[in-house]
Design an enzyme around this catalytic site. Sequence first.
Site, mmCIF file in Angstrom:
data_model
loop_
_atom_site.group_PDB
_atom_site.id
_atom_site.type_symbol
_atom_site.label_atom_id
_atom_site.label_comp_id
_atom_site.label_asym_id
_atom_site.label_seq_id
_atom_site.Cartn_x
_atom_site.Cartn_y
_atom_site.Cartn_z
ATOM 1 N N ASP A 33 -88.864 48.629 -31.584
ATOM 2 C CA ASP A 33 -88.171 49.922 -31.642
ATOM 3 C C ASP A 33 -87.379 50.234 -30.364
ATOM 4 O O ASP A 33 -87.958 50.385 -29.289
ATOM 5 C CB ASP A 33 -89.173 51.046 -31.871
ATOM 6 C CG ASP A 33 -89.951 50.886 -33.171
ATOM 7 O OD1 ASP A 33 -90.346 49.747 -33.488
ATOM 8 O OD2 ASP A 33 -90.179 51.903 -33.854
ATOM 9 N N GLU A 71 -84.447 52.996 -35.173
ATOM 10 C CA GLU A 71 -84.596 54.362 -35.664
ATOM 11 C C GLU A 71 -84.824 55.391 -34.565
ATOM 12 O O GLU A 71 -84.794 56.587 -34.832
ATOM 13 C CB GLU A 71 -85.730 54.413 -36.691
ATOM 14 C CG GLU A 71 -87.123 54.347 -36.140
ATOM 15 C CD GLU A 71 -88.008 55.380 -36.816
ATOM 16 O OE1 GLU A 71 -87.609 55.909 -37.864
ATOM 17 O OE2 GLU A 71 -89.078 55.668 -36.267
ATOM 18 N N ASN A 72 -85.033 54.936 -33.329
ATOM 19 C CA ASN A 72 -85.162 55.864 -32.199
ATOM 20 C C ASN A 72 -84.046 55.665 -31.177
ATOM 21 O O ASN A 72 -84.152 56.107 -30.037
ATOM 22 C CB ASN A 72 -86.510 55.663 -31.495
ATOM 23 C CG ASN A 72 -87.693 55.875 -32.409
ATOM 24 O OD1 ASN A 72 -88.461 54.944 -32.643
ATOM 25 N ND2 ASN A 72 -87.849 57.079 -32.944
ATOM 26 N N ASN A 120 -88.992 56.323 -40.337
ATOM 27 C CA ASN A 120 -89.151 57.715 -40.756
ATOM 28 C C ASN A 120 -88.138 58.662 -40.116
ATOM 29 O O ASN A 120 -87.970 59.796 -40.569
ATOM 30 C CB ASN A 120 -90.573 58.211 -40.449
ATOM 31 C CG ASN A 120 -90.971 58.002 -39.001
ATOM 32 O OD1 ASN A 120 -90.983 56.866 -38.510
ATOM 33 N ND2 ASN A 120 -91.303 59.072 -38.309
ATOM 34 N N HIS A 121 -87.447 58.214 -39.049
ATOM 35 C CA HIS A 121 -86.432 59.060 -38.416
ATOM 36 C C HIS A 121 -85.014 58.744 -38.907
ATOM 37 O O HIS A 121 -84.034 59.185 -38.297
ATOM 38 C CB HIS A 121 -86.474 58.898 -36.892
ATOM 39 C CG HIS A 121 -87.671 59.530 -36.253
ATOM 40 N ND1 HIS A 121 -87.877 60.898 -36.213
ATOM 41 C CD2 HIS A 121 -88.746 58.972 -35.637
ATOM 42 C CE1 HIS A 121 -89.021 61.159 -35.595
ATOM 43 N NE2 HIS A 121 -89.561 60.003 -35.233
ATOM 44 N N HIS A 154 -92.574 49.418 -41.310
ATOM 45 C CA HIS A 154 -92.605 50.537 -40.371
ATOM 46 C C HIS A 154 -93.755 51.458 -40.766
ATOM 47 O O HIS A 154 -93.631 52.274 -41.686
ATOM 48 C CB HIS A 154 -91.262 51.279 -40.429
ATOM 49 C CG HIS A 154 -91.031 52.177 -39.259
ATOM 50 N ND1 HIS A 154 -90.594 51.713 -38.038
ATOM 51 C CD2 HIS A 154 -91.176 53.515 -39.119
ATOM 52 C CE1 HIS A 154 -90.465 52.725 -37.204
ATOM 53 N NE2 HIS A 154 -90.820 53.833 -37.826
ATOM 54 N N HIS A 190 -94.785 51.669 -31.228
ATOM 55 C CA HIS A 190 -94.203 51.483 -29.892
ATOM 56 C C HIS A 190 -95.149 50.789 -28.913
ATOM 57 O O HIS A 190 -94.897 50.797 -27.697
ATOM 58 C CB HIS A 190 -93.734 52.820 -29.290
ATOM 59 C CG HIS A 190 -92.616 53.455 -30.038
ATOM 60 N ND1 HIS A 190 -91.887 54.515 -29.522
ATOM 61 C CD2 HIS A 190 -92.083 53.213 -31.270
ATOM 62 C CE1 HIS A 190 -90.953 54.893 -30.407
ATOM 63 N NE2 HIS A 190 -91.070 54.102 -31.469
#
Length: 259
Positions: free
Chosen positions: A8, A39-40, A67-68, A151, A178
């Site tokens: 990530d 996604e982050n 999810n983000h 994920h 993470h």
Amino acid sequence: MRLLFIGDIVGRPGRRALKENLPGLQRELDIDFVVANGENAAGGNGITREVARELLASGIDVITMGNHVWDHKEIFDLIEQEKRILRPANYPPGVPGAGFCVYETGHKGRIAVLNLAGRVFMSELDCPFRKADQLLAQLEGITRVILVDFHAEATSEKMAMGWYLAGRVSAVCGTHTHVQTADERILPGGTAYITDVGMTGPRDSVIGVKKELVLGKFLTQLPRRFEVASGPYQFNAVVIDIDDETGEAREVRRIQNFE
């Protein structure tokens, strides 16, 4: 085929780590294909058009999400236009974008990348196990080299997915927590597995967030607006060697680079 999967990417420090590490790894390890969870990547939450362009220009071939994925409204159009960005395939029907795709790698042939999201301590999406069955049925006869980004939060759910897909895909790489796990292995049938690839982002943080903000939240239980930490970075990834003909993984090894 030699595949590099990057954990990530979190905010600006993660993008800097990518730029400073990926070119050298591609040269030194003779990497054929690069996948990263992004996604982050934009301020710690989601991805924007500009950040996606930056990641792809840095040498990433496919960006997976989680999810983000919907945190920035521009993703709704972007994910329809850019086939190199995937969202979890087990979102309900009618959701923008795709959860898997087949990509050409040149002389090494085709690779399919699948993006799935867990449900334990996460949003209640469609069943990722049954969705994997559906996608693998669609891929039959197209390619045997298949990578899955799962994920998910719970270690048990990730391990279960690894065993469920053992011998059916080339690799199951966990993302989301993470924190890189030290359980990389080749499962029976030639499936590379790791519970979590880890994080590419600020090292002196709490999973990428300024530690004082997280500590304040724990100590007071009051709302906090989380921000991406600064300072030295870490670069987490795995390298997977896959047989082009059979799709079976031969070796998986972790990478941990620190600034």
